[in-house]
Write a protein that holds these residues in place. Structure first.
Motif, PDB file in Angstrom:
ATOM      1  N   SER A  41      37.818 -71.528  14.416  1.00 56.58           N
ATOM      2  CA  SER A  41      36.727 -70.723  13.873  1.00 56.58           C
ATOM      3  C   SER A  41      35.765 -70.266  14.962  1.00 56.58           C
ATOM      4  O   SER A  41      35.381 -69.094  15.011  1.00 56.58           O
ATOM      5  CB  SER A  41      35.987 -71.536  12.808  1.00 56.58           C
ATOM      6  OG  SER A  41      34.860 -70.853  12.352  1.00 56.58           O
ATOM      7  N   ILE A  42      35.387 -71.165  15.861  1.00 60.10           N
ATOM      8  CA  ILE A  42      34.440 -70.783  16.916  1.00 60.10           C
ATOM      9  C   ILE A  42      35.119 -69.898  17.964  1.00 60.10           C
ATOM     10  O   ILE A  42      34.515 -68.959  18.478  1.00 60.10           O
ATOM     11  CB  ILE A  42      33.762 -72.019  17.543  1.00 60.10           C
ATOM     12  CG1 ILE A  42      32.552 -71.622  18.381  1.00 60.10           C
ATOM     13  CG2 ILE A  42      34.713 -72.812  18.391  1.00 60.10           C
ATOM     14  CD1 ILE A  42      31.337 -71.292  17.598  1.00 60.10           C
ATOM     15  N   ILE A  43      36.384 -70.156  18.259  1.00 56.81           N
ATOM     16  CA  ILE A  43      37.113 -69.300  19.220  1.00 56.81           C
ATOM     17  C   ILE A  43      37.309 -67.906  18.641  1.00 56.81           C
ATOM     18  O   ILE A  43      37.131 -66.896  19.341  1.00 56.81           O
ATOM     19  CB  ILE A  43      38.472 -69.946  19.585  1.00 56.81           C
ATOM     20  CG1 ILE A  43      38.262 -71.240  20.369  1.00 56.81           C
ATOM     21  CG2 ILE A  43      39.353 -68.991  20.364  1.00 56.81           C
ATOM     22  CD1 ILE A  43      37.613 -71.053  21.722  1.00 56.81           C
ATOM     23  N   ASP A  44      37.650 -67.827  17.360  1.00 61.15           N
ATOM     24  CA  ASP A  44      37.836 -66.532  16.714  1.00 61.15           C
ATOM     25  C   ASP A  44      36.535 -65.734  16.714  1.00 61.15           C
ATOM     26  O   ASP A  44      36.539 -64.526  16.960  1.00 61.15           O
ATOM     27  CB  ASP A  44      38.339 -66.735  15.287  1.00 61.15           C
ATOM     28  CG  ASP A  44      38.627 -65.425  14.589  1.00 61.15           C
ATOM     29  OD1 ASP A  44      39.393 -64.612  15.147  1.00 61.15           O
ATOM     30  OD2 ASP A  44      38.075 -65.210  13.479  1.00 61.15           O
ATOM     31  N   ILE A 148      28.865 -72.307  11.468  1.00 55.54           N
ATOM     32  CA  ILE A 148      28.601 -73.353  10.475  1.00 55.54           C
ATOM     33  C   ILE A 148      29.913 -73.974  10.013  1.00 55.54           C
ATOM     34  O   ILE A 148      30.024 -75.206   9.899  1.00 55.54           O
ATOM     35  CB  ILE A 148      27.812 -72.779   9.281  1.00 55.54           C
ATOM     36  CG1 ILE A 148      26.402 -72.392   9.739  1.00 55.54           C
ATOM     37  CG2 ILE A 148      27.745 -73.784   8.137  1.00 55.54           C
ATOM     38  CD1 ILE A 148      25.604 -71.666   8.696  1.00 55.54           C
ATOM     39  N   VAL A 149      30.920 -73.146   9.759  1.00 51.83           N
ATOM     40  CA  VAL A 149      32.232 -73.657   9.341  1.00 51.83           C
ATOM     41  C   VAL A 149      32.816 -74.553  10.422  1.00 51.83           C
ATOM     42  O   VAL A 149      33.373 -75.621  10.140  1.00 51.83           O
ATOM     43  CB  VAL A 149      33.187 -72.482   9.007  1.00 51.83           C
ATOM     44  CG1 VAL A 149      34.614 -72.946   8.870  1.00 51.83           C
ATOM     45  CG2 VAL A 149      32.728 -71.787   7.739  1.00 51.83           C
ATOM     46  N   CYS A 150      32.672 -74.146  11.670  1.00 52.18           N
ATOM     47  CA  CYS A 150      33.180 -74.936  12.795  1.00 52.18           C
ATOM     48  C   CYS A 150      32.564 -76.327  12.813  1.00 52.18           C
ATOM     49  O   CYS A 150      33.274 -77.334  12.867  1.00 52.18           O
ATOM     50  CB  CYS A 150      32.882 -74.206  14.097  1.00 52.18           C
ATOM     51  SG  CYS A 150      33.115 -75.201  15.575  1.00 52.18           S
ATOM     52  N   ASN A 151      31.257 -76.416  12.753  1.00 60.60           N
ATOM     53  CA  ASN A 151      30.596 -77.710  12.849  1.00 60.60           C
ATOM     54  C   ASN A 151      30.783 -78.558  11.603  1.00 60.60           C
ATOM     55  O   ASN A 151      30.872 -79.781  11.696  1.00 60.60           O
ATOM     56  CB  ASN A 151      29.112 -77.506  13.165  1.00 60.60           C
ATOM     57  CG  ASN A 151      28.922 -77.041  14.574  1.00 60.60           C
ATOM     58  OD1 ASN A 151      29.119 -77.785  15.510  1.00 60.60           O
ATOM     59  ND2 ASN A 151      28.572 -75.774  14.741  1.00 60.60           N
ATOM     60  N   ALA A 152      30.881 -77.939  10.444  1.00 63.95           N
ATOM     61  CA  ALA A 152      31.165 -78.699   9.223  1.00 63.95           C
ATOM     62  C   ALA A 152      32.578 -79.284   9.267  1.00 63.95           C
ATOM     63  O   ALA A 152      32.790 -80.440   8.875  1.00 63.95           O
ATOM     64  CB  ALA A 152      30.988 -77.808   7.996  1.00 63.95           C
ATOM     65  N   CYS A 153      33.536 -78.500   9.751  1.00 65.66           N
ATOM     66  CA  CYS A 153      34.913 -79.010   9.867  1.00 65.66           C
ATOM     67  C   CYS A 153      35.008 -80.138  10.878  1.00 65.66           C
ATOM     68  O   CYS A 153      35.744 -81.114  10.661  1.00 65.66           O
ATOM     69  CB  CYS A 153      35.865 -77.878  10.242  1.00 65.66           C
ATOM     70  SG  CYS A 153      36.261 -76.777   8.889  1.00 65.66           S
ATOM     71  N   ILE A 154      34.278 -80.044  11.969  1.00 64.95           N
ATOM     72  CA  ILE A 154      34.308 -81.114  12.965  1.00 64.95           C
ATOM     73  C   ILE A 154      33.683 -82.382  12.398  1.00 64.95           C
ATOM     74  O   ILE A 154      34.183 -83.484  12.608  1.00 64.95           O
ATOM     75  CB  ILE A 154      33.623 -80.663  14.265  1.00 64.95           C
ATOM     76  CG1 ILE A 154      34.489 -79.613  14.951  1.00 64.95           C
ATOM     77  CG2 ILE A 154      33.374 -81.838  15.195  1.00 64.95           C
ATOM     78  CD1 ILE A 154      33.870 -78.990  16.154  1.00 64.95           C
ATOM     79  N   MET A 155      32.595 -82.244  11.632  1.00 69.10           N
ATOM     80  CA  MET A 155      31.977 -83.421  11.025  1.00 69.10           C
ATOM     81  C   MET A 155      32.917 -84.060   9.998  1.00 69.10           C
ATOM     82  O   MET A 155      33.084 -85.280   9.978  1.00 69.10           O
ATOM     83  CB  MET A 155      30.653 -83.054  10.366  1.00 69.10           C
ATOM     84  CG  MET A 155      29.949 -84.246   9.743  1.00 69.10           C
ATOM     85  SD  MET A 155      28.387 -83.803   9.028  1.00 69.10           S
ATOM     86  CE  MET A 155      27.310 -84.255  10.382  1.00 69.10           C
ATOM     87  N   LEU A 156      33.545 -83.252   9.163  1.00 77.60           N
ATOM     88  CA  LEU A 156      34.512 -83.791   8.199  1.00 77.60           C
ATOM     89  C   LEU A 156      35.701 -84.419   8.908  1.00 77.60           C
ATOM     90  O   LEU A 156      36.215 -85.455   8.482  1.00 77.60           O
ATOM     91  CB  LEU A 156      34.977 -82.692   7.246  1.00 77.60           C
ATOM     92  CG  LEU A 156      33.970 -82.243   6.197  1.00 77.60           C
ATOM     93  CD1 LEU A 156      34.519 -81.052   5.434  1.00 77.60           C
ATOM     94  CD2 LEU A 156      33.636 -83.380   5.259  1.00 77.60           C
ATOM     95  N   SER A 157      36.135 -83.806   9.997  1.00 75.92           N
ATOM     96  CA  SER A 157      37.230 -84.365  10.774  1.00 75.92           C
ATOM     97  C   SER A 157      36.873 -85.734  11.326  1.00 75.92           C
ATOM     98  O   SER A 157      37.689 -86.659  11.310  1.00 75.92           O
ATOM     99  CB  SER A 157      37.575 -83.413  11.917  1.00 75.92           C
ATOM    100  OG  SER A 157      38.475 -83.988  12.801  1.00 75.92           O
ATOM    101  N   CYS A 158      35.661 -85.880  11.792  1.00 79.84           N
ATOM    102  CA  CYS A 158      35.206 -87.164  12.324  1.00 79.84           C
ATOM    103  C   CYS A 158      35.181 -88.226  11.239  1.00 79.84           C
ATOM    104  O   CYS A 158      35.617 -89.357  11.454  1.00 79.84           O
ATOM    105  CB  CYS A 158      33.825 -87.008  12.938  1.00 79.84           C
ATOM    106  SG  CYS A 158      33.156 -88.534  13.598  1.00 79.84           S
TER     107      CYS A 158
END
Length: 177
Positions: A41-44, A148-158
């Protein structure tokens, strides 16, 4: 059950995760997929900003700071050994110079979760200050949403990785002496 010495009503032994190798593997794969979605998401968004975007707004280092904080927090949280958190630290405290391993692990875990929360909050702040307050329309606004999607996905991934790492395999044995 005596609740006089407990801070919460439920103790940790009541909240044990089920023992399953398949559930653990599914959690690890789900965590990897969530991290990949966030990273993509952040790269895109950065590629769109530099190549297709027709406006003057681009993804800059300010947009990457929440991602860096979230990724650092994920690395910190998932590198802490679970057994260090649940050591009995009631016999000695930090000031007496006794066993400080549990205390240090809890502080580092707190710092990791603080980085995760700061990354997510930072992505919201970048979205509000950089995109919403200047009234941009949606192709440009999408760059803030992807942050926002990037950081939410990283938090859920963690969170998923933390839970799946703490699932004990039904065939695992403690080899500590």
């Amino acid at each position: 059950m005596d609740h006089s010495n407990h801070l919460f009503r439920f103790n940790a032994s009541m909240l044990r995760l089920p023992k399953s190798a398949k559930l653990r593997a599914f959690g690890v794969y789900l965590s990897g997929a969530l991290f990949a979605i966030g990273f993509w998401s952040i790269i895109d968004s950065a590629v769109y900003s530099k190549s297709v975007n027709a406006s003057d707004v681009h993804v800059t280092f300010i947009d990457w700071i929440p991602f860096i904080c979230s990724t650092s927090g994920m690395l910190i949280v998932n590198s802490i050994e679970k057994s260090n958190l649940f050591q009995d630290s009631n016999t000695t405290n930090f000031m007496s110079g006794g066993n400080t391993n549990a205390w240090a692990a809890r502080v580092i875990l707190f710092l990791g979760f603080s980085l995760l929360a700061g990354g997510l909050a930072g992505s919201f702040m970048v979205f509000i200050i950089k995109y919403l307050l200047k009234h941009y329309t949606f192709p440009t606004l999408g760059m803030g949403v992807s942050n926002i999607v990037c950081n939410a996905c990283i938090m859920l991934s963690c969170i998923v990785l933390w839970l799946s790492q703490n699932i004990e395999d039904e065939y695992s044995y403690s080899l500590a002496l």
